[in-house]
Design a protein around this motif. Structure first.
Motif, PDB file in Angstrom:
ATOM      1  N   LEU A 193    -119.878  16.799  65.517  1.00  0.00           N
ATOM      2  CA  LEU A 193    -120.903  16.163  66.337  1.00  0.00           C
ATOM      3  C   LEU A 193    -121.981  15.523  65.471  1.00  0.00           C
ATOM      4  O   LEU A 193    -122.325  14.354  65.649  1.00  0.00           O
ATOM      5  N   TYR A 194    -122.525  16.283  64.532  1.00  0.00           N
ATOM      6  CA  TYR A 194    -123.640  15.782  63.729  1.00  0.00           C
ATOM      7  C   TYR A 194    -123.217  14.647  62.801  1.00  0.00           C
ATOM      8  O   TYR A 194    -123.969  13.707  62.573  1.00  0.00           O
ATOM      9  N   GLY A 195    -121.997  14.723  62.301  1.00  0.00           N
ATOM     10  CA  GLY A 195    -121.484  13.650  61.464  1.00  0.00           C
ATOM     11  C   GLY A 195    -121.289  12.356  62.248  1.00  0.00           C
ATOM     12  O   GLY A 195    -121.594  11.271  61.760  1.00  0.00           O
ATOM     13  N   ILE A 196    -120.791  12.476  63.476  1.00  0.00           N
ATOM     14  CA  ILE A 196    -120.612  11.285  64.315  1.00  0.00           C
ATOM     15  C   ILE A 196    -121.970  10.686  64.669  1.00  0.00           C
ATOM     16  O   ILE A 196    -122.152   9.467  64.606  1.00  0.00           O
ATOM     17  N   LEU A 197    -122.933  11.525  65.026  1.00  0.00           N
ATOM     18  CA  LEU A 197    -124.267  11.009  65.336  1.00  0.00           C
ATOM     19  C   LEU A 197    -124.862  10.289  64.132  1.00  0.00           C
ATOM     20  O   LEU A 197    -125.454   9.209  64.271  1.00  0.00           O
ATOM     21  N   GLU A 198    -124.701  10.853  62.952  1.00  0.00           N
ATOM     22  CA  GLU A 198    -125.220  10.219  61.734  1.00  0.00           C
ATOM     23  C   GLU A 198    -124.538   8.868  61.503  1.00  0.00           C
ATOM     24  O   GLU A 198    -125.186   7.877  61.176  1.00  0.00           O
ATOM     25  N   LEU A 199    -123.224   8.827  61.682  1.00  0.00           N
ATOM     26  CA  LEU A 199    -122.473   7.580  61.525  1.00  0.00           C
ATOM     27  C   LEU A 199    -123.000   6.513  62.483  1.00  0.00           C
ATOM     28  O   LEU A 199    -123.241   5.370  62.084  1.00  0.00           O
TER      29      LEU A 199
END
Length: 171
Positions: A91-97
């Motif tokens: 989740l956090y990686g996708i939001l950062e992307l």
């Protein structure tokens, strides 16, 4: 500020684990290929200007196949890009992307994997949890499920406060 469109797609139905086939290499089933085509048709019928849209997908075979089927229904100006990192992002990686997306991109489509895609959708829709569309999203996120959000900030400002869930599509 112009609204952005964010479309989060779980890849269509893939084969189950096959002996000797790595997870990244699992293809879509026949039904999955048909569902991916159906998603492309449904997305192209939505009143969003897809010219210049970016379609990013995991480089796993099933997400690549789903992305190709969708891209086949969008304008040729759509930028399709495989990202190895999407295979493992949470989740956090996708939001950062998403937050690092260039401002010139008005529509972003991401084709990825569960649980990360479902968790990202649920997080962004969390402010609208009592609405009927959000309740549908909370029930499950089957293969091919697609959530469309309108983002009323720049990409860096993406949050449940700036993203509005418009609709959930199923193949």
């Amino acid at each position: 500020m112009t609204a952005h469109h964010l479309i989060l797609v779980r890849h269509a139905q893939a084969t189950h684990d096959l002996f000797g086939v790595q997870d990244r290499d699992r293809p879509l089933t026949e039904r999955g290929a048909q569902d991916a085509e159906s998603l492309g048709e449904k997305l192209s019928a939505i009143e969003i200007d897809f010219s210049g849209a970016h379609l990013w997908h995991s480089t796993a075979r099933r997400t690549t196949q789903t992305a190709q089927a969708i891209a086949g229904r969008l304008p040729s100006s759509c930028v399709v890009h495989g990202l190895d990192a999407l295979y493992d992002l949470d989740l956090y990686g996708i939001l950062e992307l998403i937050r690092e997306t260039p401002g010139a991109v008005k529509t972003l489509i991401i084709v990825g994997h569960n649980p990360a895609i479902a968790e990202t959708c649920r997080h962004l829709a969390s402010d609208a949890i009592d609405g009927p569309i959000a309740r549908e999203l909370m029930k499950g996120y089957e293969p091919g499920t697609t959530a469309l959000f309108t983002v009323i900030s720049d990409w860096a400002g993406l949050s449940p406060n700036t993203a509005t869930l418009g609709t959930v599509l199923h193949p």
